[in-house]
Design an enzyme around this catalytic site. Structure first.
Site, PDB file in Angstrom:
ATOM      1  N   ASP A  28      -6.994  26.491  25.102  1.00  0.00           N
ATOM      2  CA  ASP A  28      -6.298  25.961  23.935  1.00  0.00           C
ATOM      3  C   ASP A  28      -7.074  24.792  23.320  1.00  0.00           C
ATOM      4  O   ASP A  28      -7.408  23.832  24.007  1.00  0.00           O
ATOM      5  CB  ASP A  28      -4.898  25.504  24.368  1.00  0.00           C
ATOM      6  CG  ASP A  28      -3.904  25.454  23.238  1.00  0.00           C
ATOM      7  OD1 ASP A  28      -4.280  25.012  22.141  1.00  0.00           O
ATOM      8  OD2 ASP A  28      -2.740  25.856  23.451  1.00  0.00           O
TER       9      ASP A  28
ATOM     10  N   THR B 177      -1.683  27.317  17.446  1.00  0.00           N
ATOM     11  CA  THR B 177      -1.613  27.901  18.791  1.00  0.00           C
ATOM     12  C   THR B 177      -0.933  29.261  18.838  1.00  0.00           C
ATOM     13  O   THR B 177      -1.513  30.231  19.322  1.00  0.00           O
ATOM     14  CB  THR B 177      -0.890  26.932  19.742  1.00  0.00           C
ATOM     15  OG1 THR B 177      -1.675  25.748  19.873  1.00  0.00           O
ATOM     16  CG2 THR B 177      -0.694  27.548  21.116  1.00  0.00           C
TER      17      THR B 177
ATOM     18  N   LYS C   8       2.219  26.286  28.266  1.00  0.00           N
ATOM     19  CA  LYS C   8       3.070  26.512  27.095  1.00  0.00           C
ATOM     20  C   LYS C   8       3.735  27.878  27.175  1.00  0.00           C
ATOM     21  O   LYS C   8       3.075  28.879  27.482  1.00  0.00           O
ATOM     22  CB  LYS C   8       2.231  26.445  25.816  1.00  0.00           C
ATOM     23  CG  LYS C   8       1.610  25.096  25.531  1.00  0.00           C
ATOM     24  CD  LYS C   8       0.807  25.153  24.232  1.00  0.00           C
ATOM     25  CE  LYS C   8       0.131  23.829  23.921  1.00  0.00           C
ATOM     26  NZ  LYS C   8      -0.677  23.906  22.678  1.00  0.00           N
ATOM     27  N   ASP C   9       5.003  27.936  26.802  1.00  0.00           N
ATOM     28  CA  ASP C   9       5.706  29.220  26.791  1.00  0.00           C
ATOM     29  C   ASP C   9       5.033  30.206  25.846  1.00  0.00           C
ATOM     30  O   ASP C   9       4.810  31.370  26.191  1.00  0.00           O
ATOM     31  CB  ASP C   9       7.190  29.032  26.421  1.00  0.00           C
ATOM     32  CG  ASP C   9       7.422  28.101  25.245  1.00  0.00           C
ATOM     33  OD1 ASP C   9       6.526  27.976  24.375  1.00  0.00           O
ATOM     34  OD2 ASP C   9       8.504  27.479  25.183  1.00  0.00           O
ATOM     35  N   ARG C  10       4.666  29.748  24.649  1.00  0.00           N
ATOM     36  CA  ARG C  10       4.046  30.650  23.678  1.00  0.00           C
ATOM     37  C   ARG C  10       2.681  31.150  24.140  1.00  0.00           C
ATOM     38  O   ARG C  10       2.246  32.240  23.764  1.00  0.00           O
ATOM     39  CB  ARG C  10       3.935  29.973  22.311  1.00  0.00           C
ATOM     40  CG  ARG C  10       3.208  28.638  22.307  1.00  0.00           C
ATOM     41  CD  ARG C  10       3.382  27.935  20.957  1.00  0.00           C
ATOM     42  NE  ARG C  10       2.693  26.643  20.876  1.00  0.00           N
ATOM     43  CZ  ARG C  10       3.212  25.482  21.220  1.00  0.00           C
ATOM     44  NH1 ARG C  10       4.455  25.436  21.688  1.00  0.00           N
ATOM     45  NH2 ARG C  10       2.517  24.353  21.096  1.00  0.00           N
TER      46      ARG C  10
ATOM     47  N   ASP D 258      -5.509  21.262  24.938  1.00  0.00           N
ATOM     48  CA  ASP D 258      -4.886  20.986  23.638  1.00  0.00           C
ATOM     49  C   ASP D 258      -4.120  19.672  23.670  1.00  0.00           C
ATOM     50  O   ASP D 258      -4.242  18.851  22.762  1.00  0.00           O
ATOM     51  CB  ASP D 258      -3.958  22.135  23.255  1.00  0.00           C
ATOM     52  CG  ASP D 258      -3.324  21.947  21.878  1.00  0.00           C
ATOM     53  OD1 ASP D 258      -4.048  22.104  20.881  1.00  0.00           O
ATOM     54  OD2 ASP D 258      -2.119  21.645  21.810  1.00  0.00           O
TER      55      ASP D 258
ATOM     56  N   HIS E 116      -5.196  16.551  21.383  1.00  0.00           N
ATOM     57  CA  HIS E 116      -4.321  15.945  20.378  1.00  0.00           C
ATOM     58  C   HIS E 116      -4.180  14.440  20.604  1.00  0.00           C
ATOM     59  O   HIS E 116      -4.193  13.657  19.658  1.00  0.00           O
ATOM     60  CB  HIS E 116      -2.936  16.590  20.428  1.00  0.00           C
ATOM     61  CG  HIS E 116      -2.814  17.832  19.616  1.00  0.00           C
ATOM     62  ND1 HIS E 116      -2.868  17.827  18.244  1.00  0.00           N
ATOM     63  CD2 HIS E 116      -2.639  19.135  19.985  1.00  0.00           C
ATOM     64  CE1 HIS E 116      -2.730  19.070  17.788  1.00  0.00           C
ATOM     65  NE2 HIS E 116      -2.594  19.884  18.825  1.00  0.00           N
TER      66      HIS E 116
ATOM     67  N   ASP F 259      -7.762  29.611  20.905  1.00  0.00           N
ATOM     68  CA  ASP F 259      -6.785  29.936  19.856  1.00  0.00           C
ATOM     69  C   ASP F 259      -7.084  29.212  18.552  1.00  0.00           C
ATOM     70  O   ASP F 259      -6.653  29.633  17.477  1.00  0.00           O
ATOM     71  CB  ASP F 259      -5.372  29.610  20.331  1.00  0.00           C
ATOM     72  CG  ASP F 259      -5.229  28.177  20.830  1.00  0.00           C
ATOM     73  OD1 ASP F 259      -6.260  27.500  21.059  1.00  0.00           O
ATOM     74  OD2 ASP F 259      -4.082  27.728  21.015  1.00  0.00           O
TER      75      ASP F 259
ATOM     76  N   HIS G  74      -5.203  20.052  13.998  1.00  0.00           N
ATOM     77  CA  HIS G  74      -5.905  21.260  13.578  1.00  0.00           C
ATOM     78  C   HIS G  74      -4.978  22.055  12.660  1.00  0.00           C
ATOM     79  O   HIS G  74      -3.856  21.653  12.403  1.00  0.00           O
ATOM     80  CB  HIS G  74      -6.289  22.104  14.794  1.00  0.00           C
ATOM     81  CG  HIS G  74      -5.128  22.399  15.695  1.00  0.00           C
ATOM     82  ND1 HIS G  74      -4.259  23.442  15.485  1.00  0.00           N
ATOM     83  CD2 HIS G  74      -4.664  21.746  16.801  1.00  0.00           C
ATOM     84  CE1 HIS G  74      -3.336  23.444  16.428  1.00  0.00           C
ATOM     85  NE2 HIS G  74      -3.543  22.416  17.235  1.00  0.00           N
TER      86      HIS G  74
END
Length: 553
Positions: A50, A91, A173-175, A312, A316, A359, A493
């Protein structure tokens, strides 16, 4: 609506060279030598890092071990010019596009969230109130892939083997776990920062499998957070990064400064995600899942999809030029080396295929860029929304015109327009020229008139591919290079620019030859390439083409 339907037809024609795709697919299959049994790898491992920009493969190359990133590059095949072919680079969109071989216009995942006119609220990409959490007492598991409109290559593998192939998705992350695993996965697991557990959803299972329960009982987050995060090597050796003490880097909660060592002993379990140890934790769980589901041990190919989310979170908070980011990649390199060694031992070297990609990338923090006379910085959606509303009220008598602004798209309140006795055409005709003058804005586009938009390529086609007829807004805002959603600290991003869309793509293992190519390929080519390697159908909204350079078959 008729304009939107015509636009979708144009998108399909513009982005789907089906004749070429079919020819390339046939040629790839026909080159497979005759045998009594079709050759396939035991396991395919998809790894999404990520927020990994392409240059991170080489920025720290001299410091990487021989077993992690260097092994991928030196033993495998690297596609040096791999780009995201749509915008926004976010993402959930990236994970969906890698595994569907498609784009938001077709697979429907517009961002991590988007405004739903049907529900009159913002919805989260994998939210699902019809399912329940499995593995904790929180709501972290009320998630599923139901908002994803297309199949994934993981779905197609399951279909091709009459569901004998096993597919498992894992991420912080769930996604990052759910969208790659697809609709028909055996399981997906993600991290619940409230409970400190890997959890799942009743969409997949009634209870966690024994290996997952055992892993959670071992309390790995507590172990990782029981000591400070310090640099892996002496801090003065981090010459590829800016100085440690920077005002524009984000601090951990309760910390006085964003500097090493970072005291994690008072942090909550959720803080693990924002440290390099979140990646270590994810890969340890991936090993357990591989054993628990006996992946790669059956008569058909299985697939393990892993997203490494902590890069990620760290990116960030601290930005791509921070010592924290460099340290995170040096630690990830060691974790990947150990993971590949494990796969060699458990599955067999040369018996599995792995690809590693990202991603999206990330922009430089504005404060860092400005230090070096490079334009850019955070751009406030709140301020822009207030400006739009004030302008609409002053010029058109419309109160609170903007329903939502997300993913660089503006959603209008149609009822407010009607109540003021105005038409959409009047609103856009007045607003668009004025909004193009707003600070940091490169252009504002009427999303129903792409064909008339004054845009250069590849930006025009990228914006079209990111436009979904049912889910997109009314205007798209394009920012000047270097600008991004955000404030004065931290990085972000989402744009079309190369720092956000030039991503790594490296293949290694079964069916992959050693080499590299500077030919331009796209994120959407990954799924059809996996499908070609496995001799299965491509996902049902796929617009990509197999990358025929990589194979030795």
């Amino acid at each position: 609506m008729m304009n939107r339907v015509k636009l979708l037809a144009g998108i399909l024609l513009f982005t789907s060279p089906l004749g070429i795709f079919a020819q390339r697919t046939v040629r790839t299959v026909s080159n497979n030598h005759a045998s009594s049994q079709l050759e396939r790898p035991k396991l395919v491992v998809g790894i999404v890092v990520d927020q990994m920009r392409w240059d991170f493969l080489y920025r720290y190359y001299d410091r990487y071990s021989t077993k992690g990133f260097k092994r991928l590059v030196n033993e495998g095949f690297t596609c040096e010019n791999t780009f995201i072919p749509y915008t926004p680079a976010i993402t959930a969109v990236g994970h969906s596009s890698v595994y569907t071989g498609s784009v938001p216009a077709l697979h429907g995942i517009m961002g991590n969230s988007w405004f739903s006119r049907e529900k009159n609220r913002t919805i989260y990409c994998v939210e699902d109130e019809s399912v329940q959490t499995v593995g904790s007492g929180t709501d972290a598991g009320q998630m599923s892939p139901k908002n994803l409109l297309a199949t994934t290559v993981t779905d197609e593998l399951r279909l091709a083997t009459n569901f004998r192939s096993k597919v498992v998705g894992i991420a912080i992350k769930d996604r990052g776990a759910i969208l790659p695993a697809g609709h028909s996965a055996n399981a997906a697991f993600w991290y619940d920062g409230k409970s400190g557990n890997f959890v799942s959803s009743s969409y997949y299972m009634k209870e966690l499998p024994a290996f997952a329960k055992k892993f959670n009982d071992e309390k790995w987050p507590e172990k990782y957070l029981s000591k400070p995060w310090n640099t892996l090597y002496p801090i003065d050796t981090y010459v590829q990064s800016a100085a440690d003490d920077q005002d524009f880097e984000g601090k951990f909660k309760g910390a006085d400064a964003a500097t090493f060592p970072h005291d994690l002993t008072k942090a909550s379990a959720g803080t693990l995600s924002s440290t390099p140890f979140g990646n270590s934790y994810t890969l340890e769980f991936a090993k357990r899942a591989l054993e628990g589901y006996a992946l790669g041990k059956g008569p058909v190919t299985d697939m393990l999809v892993v997203s490494l989310s902590s890069t990620d979170y760290v990116g960030h908070q601290f930005g791509p030029n921070s010592i924290e980011t460099e340290d995170t990649y040096l630690r990830l390199d060691k974790d990947l080396g150990a993971f590949f060694d494990y796969l060699d031992s458990e599955i067999g070297k040369g018996q599995y295929t792995v690809f590693l990609t990202a991603d999206h990338g990330v922009a430089h923090i504005g404060g860092f860029a400005n230090q070096h006379n490079i334009p850019g910085g955070g751009w406030s959606t709140g301020n822009f929304t207030r400006y739009v509303n004030n302008l609409a009220n002053e010029k058109l008598g419309i109160t609170k015109l903007v329903k939502s602004m997300t993913n660089y798209q503006v959603y209008f309140d149609y009822d407010a327009i009607s109540a003021a006795g105005k038409t959409m055409e009047e609103v856009k005709a007045l607003l668009v020229p004025e909004l193009r003058k707003y600070e940091g804005v490169a252009n504002v586009i009427d999303e129903e008139k792409w064909g008339d938009a004054p845009l250069v390529e590849p930006l025009k086609s990228m914006l079209m591919r990111g436009y979904n007829v049912q889910r997109s807004g009314d205007l798209m805002v394009i920012l000047n290079p270097g600008f991004y959603y955000g404030g004065s600290s931290g990085a972000s991003h989402g744009s079309w620019n190369p720092y956000d869309t030039h991503i790594p793509l490296v293949w290694m293992g079964w069916g992959i030859r050693k080499g590299a190519s500077n030919r331009t390929v796209h994120m959407t080519d990954i799924a059809p390439t996996v499908a070609a390697l496995l001799h299965i159908q491509m996902p049902n909204a796929c617009i990509g083409e197999p990358i025929i350079d990589i194979t030795n078959k």
